[in-house]
Scaffold this motif. Structure first.
Motif, short mmCIF file in Angstrom:
data_model
loop_
_atom_site.label_atom_id
_atom_site.label_comp_id
_atom_site.label_asym_id
_atom_site.label_seq_id
_atom_site.Cartn_x
_atom_site.Cartn_y
_atom_site.Cartn_z
N GLN A 76 26.01 -11.85 36.33
CA GLN A 76 24.55 -11.77 36.41
C GLN A 76 23.93 -11.30 35.10
OE1 GLN A 76 26.57 -10.43 39.10
NE2 GLN A 76 26.29 -12.55 39.83
N GLY A 77 24.75 -11.02 34.11
CA GLY A 77 24.25 -10.60 32.81
C GLY A 77 24.02 -9.12 32.68
N HIS A 78 24.45 -8.32 33.67
CA HIS A 78 24.28 -6.87 33.61
C HIS A 78 25.44 -6.24 32.84
CE1 HIS A 78 22.18 -7.74 37.64
NE2 HIS A 78 21.26 -7.60 36.71
N THR A 79 25.15 -5.35 31.92
CA THR A 79 26.18 -4.64 31.19
C THR A 79 26.77 -3.56 32.09
OG1 THR A 79 25.13 -5.04 29.05
CG2 THR A 79 26.68 -3.19 29.18
N VAL A 80 28.05 -3.66 32.36
CA VAL A 80 28.71 -2.72 33.28
C VAL A 80 29.65 -1.77 32.56
CG1 VAL A 80 28.53 -4.31 35.23
CG2 VAL A 80 30.57 -4.37 33.78
N ALA A 81 30.00 -2.10 31.32
CA ALA A 81 30.91 -1.25 30.55
C ALA A 81 30.86 -1.71 29.10
CB ALA A 81 32.34 -1.35 31.10
N ALA A 82 31.63 -1.05 28.26
CA ALA A 82 31.75 -1.45 26.86
C ALA A 82 33.23 -1.50 26.51
CB ALA A 82 31.02 -0.47 25.95
N LEU A 83 33.56 -2.41 25.62
CA LEU A 83 34.93 -2.57 25.13
C LEU A 83 34.95 -2.22 23.65
CD1 LEU A 83 37.88 -3.76 25.21
CD2 LEU A 83 36.82 -5.98 24.73
N ASN A 84 35.90 -1.38 23.25
CA ASN A 84 35.96 -1.06 21.82
C ASN A 84 37.39 -1.00 21.30
OD1 ASN A 84 36.93 1.49 22.61
ND2 ASN A 84 35.64 2.57 21.17
N VAL A 85 37.49 -1.10 19.99
CA VAL A 85 38.73 -0.88 19.27
C VAL A 85 38.53 0.35 18.40
CG1 VAL A 85 38.06 -2.49 17.43
CG2 VAL A 85 40.47 -1.84 17.71
N VAL A 86 39.49 1.26 18.41
CA VAL A 86 39.40 2.50 17.65
C VAL A 86 40.47 2.49 16.56
CG1 VAL A 86 39.56 5.02 17.74
CG2 VAL A 86 38.55 3.76 19.64
#
Length: 256
Positions: free
Chosen positions: A216-226
């Motif tokens: 639905q286009g809702h941001t539910v989380a974030a993905l990152n590289v550290v």
């Protein structure tokens, strides 16, 4: 979520406030410290501490209290039952195996972000950061790439409300602590659809994050590289890591 006043159990709320008083800065509390941090009287804090110790959630030497392993039942139940960590774990593991770097999935909780899934670091030792990179670790949203991506997902008026009266702690000399500066960074993350943060949470540590959206286009989380150790230019990470993050976000969208 809001509930009717008649449905609100104040005792549970106070007990949870006492539990939430423990963190990396204050791992042991007495009744006076717990009362200050939870906003309770000393007598009330003491009763809650004793009750939590009786139930096995805290340990005590008779004066100070600290968390017992039993509190991990809550996080364990979440990780076992929540669809989000289970859906993302294979992708995180693949990215780590492909690059030799460490990847995390993060959600926003108030003024902090919480790691709900993470990969190992393949081929290189995993360095323990000051605030940790373990599951359940809580990091300040304003100083992290994932936090800024998640704040950028808010409507401008919602972000203004989030920022109002909030103290932005300085964690390193590079941390942005002025509201105006953070607004500019959030606006950029909203426009670019990613965020790069360099040594704002901890010196020697950089991170690149993208939003994870559902169908639905809702941001539910974030993905990152550290990344730690070698200092990278943002342009280098844009070229080498950003395509992998964007592709992973598209890959998991139907699962969220």
């Amino acid at each position: 979520m809001s509930i009717a006043k008649a449905d609100f159990i104040e005792g549970i709320a106070k007990g949870m406030a006492v539990l939430e008083s423990f963190d990396t800065e204050r791992q042991r509390l007495n009744a006076t410290l717990a009362a200050e941090r939870a906003g309770l009287t000393r007598a009330a804090a003491r009763r809650h501490l004793l009750t939590l110790a009786h139930l096995g959630y805290l340990e005590t030497d008779g004066s100070y209290f600290w968390m017992a392993p039993k509190v991990l039942r809550f996080s364990g139940s979440y990780l076992a039952s929540s669809r989000l960590p289970r859906a993302l774990q294979p992708t995180l593991n693949r990215l780590a195996a492909q690059t030799g770097e460490s990847f995390s999935a993060v959600v926003l909780d108030g003024e902090e972000v919480v790691i709900v899934a993470r990969s190992g670091s393949y081929g290189t030792p995993t360095r323990v950061l000051a605030y940790g990179l373990h599951l359940g670790a809580r990091l300040p949203a304003h100083a992290t790439s994932t936090g800024r991506v998640l704040l950028a997902a808010m409507a401008p008026t919602q972000f203004t409300q989030w920022l109002k009266g909030r103290h932005l702690a300085r964690l390193t000399p590079r941390t942005v602590t002025q509201a105006r500066g953070l607004r500019q960074l959030i606006a950029r993350a909203r426009k670019d659809d990613y965020c790069f943060a360099s040594e704002e949470h901890e010196l020697g540590v950089q991170a690149l994050a993208v939003p994870l959206r559902d169908m639905q286009g809702h941001t539910v989380a974030a993905l990152n590289v550290v990344l730690s150790g070698t200092r990278y230019q943002e342009e280098t990470l844009q070229r080498e890591m950003l395509p992998l993050l964007f592709e992973a976000a598209r890959e998991v969208r139907s699962l969220l």
